[in-house]
Design an enzyme around this catalytic site. Structure first.
Site, PDB file in Angstrom:
ATOM      1  N   LYS A   1      11.860  -1.683  11.853  1.00  0.00           N
ATOM      2  CA  LYS A   1      11.072  -2.689  11.129  1.00  0.00           C
ATOM      3  C   LYS A   1      11.341  -4.022  11.823  1.00  0.00           C
ATOM      4  CE  LYS A   1       8.880  -4.506   7.403  1.00  0.00           C
ATOM      5  NZ  LYS A   1       7.596  -4.106   6.827  1.00  0.00           N
TER       6      LYS A   1
ATOM      7  N   GLY B   1       1.941  -5.862   6.302  1.00  0.00           N
ATOM      8  CA  GLY B   1       0.578  -6.142   5.874  1.00  0.00           C
ATOM      9  C   GLY B   1      -0.440  -5.424   6.745  1.00  0.00           C
TER      10      GLY B   1
ATOM     11  N   VAL C   1       0.822  -1.207   0.000  1.00  0.00           N
ATOM     12  CA  VAL C   1       0.000   0.000   0.000  1.00  0.00           C
ATOM     13  C   VAL C   1       0.858   1.259   0.000  1.00  0.00           C
ATOM     14  CG1 VAL C   1      -1.730   1.299   1.317  1.00  0.00           C
ATOM     15  CG2 VAL C   1      -1.947  -1.166   1.080  1.00  0.00           C
TER      16      VAL C   1
END
Length: 238
Positions: free
Chosen positions: A37, A115, A13
């Site tokens: 991350k 996600g 996205v």
């Protein structure tokens, strides 16, 4: 704890671009902020095509990519499944240990997930459960295109059901010729989600340089509101 957890309504996205660009823009404004991350699947941390390496470049931090992303896996699968197939176990507590270590260097962190919220993430938790353990407010990155109102409202509601504060939404990856339709999506998300849309970032396919990205972040995202929110949290936790 201080910072934001950045998630998306789906994969691919634009949350890595938003996380890195936003961190770079905030660092330019003088904020001592880093990027994290926790788990990456699909690339090793050292792979320049992976999220960790891109976050390092976009944010201009000097951390090693293996510190930015302590757990990286080759297969492009949900992190929990990729861990299983690699015969590895990673728990939420392990991620929190790395997070606390990073906070010894930074006042706050932008933490990027993987996600959407219901993705099986660590060995012992979904992503939403991990976010709740981090006790960080949530910034949601969503597509600006058809279907985004449904996906975004579901994500907002799911986060709130789990007691996670939603700071706002950034709409991403749309054609600027469709801006009127994206504005309609923005209005519906704000009306029914009771949350502010903090930015509308069009497709960035033509952007190849970090400076161009940060310029776009300042142009399309309400960096001031985000920075004031982070600043208030730093003060409250300091």
């Amino acid at each position: 704890m201080s910072g934001l957890f950045i998630t998306a309504t789906d994969t691919e996205v634009g949350k890595t671009v938003i996380t890195g660009g936003l961190a770079g823009a905030l660092r330019e404004k003088g904020y001592n902020i880093g990027v994290f991350k926790p788990i990456q699947s699909g690339h090793k941390a050292s792979d320049e095509r992976g999220d960790a390496a891109r976050l390092k470049v976009m944010s201009s931090v000097d951390d090693d990519v293996n510190a930015i992303c302590p757990y990286s896996l080759d297969e492009p699968l949900a992190p929990q499944l990729a861990l299983q197939r690699a015969n590895k176990q990673v728990t939420v507590d392990q991620l929190l240990t790395h997070y606390y270590q990073f906070l010894e260097k930074y006042d706050s962190l932008l933490v990027e997930g993987a996600g959407g919220l219901a993705v099986p993430y660590t060995t012992d938790a979904l992503l939403i459960e991990t976010i709740k353990a981090f006790n960080l407010p949530l910034l949601i990155v969503a597509r600006g295109t058809l279907g985004t109102v449904n996906h975004t409202l579901l994500t907002i509601e799911y986060a709130r059901q789990h007691g996670v504060e939603v700071v706002g939404v950034i709409l991403c990856h749309y054609d600027e010729t469709q801006v009127e339709r994206v504005l309609e999506n923005k209005e519906m998300i704000e009306q029914y989600g009771h949350v502010k849309v903090l930015g509308m970032m069009p497709s960035l396919d033509s952007i190849t340089m970090k400076d161009q990205l940060i310029e776009a972040v300042h142009r399309y995202i309400n960096v001031e509101d985000i920075s004031q929110f982070i600043k208030s949290k730093v003060g409250r936790n300091g």
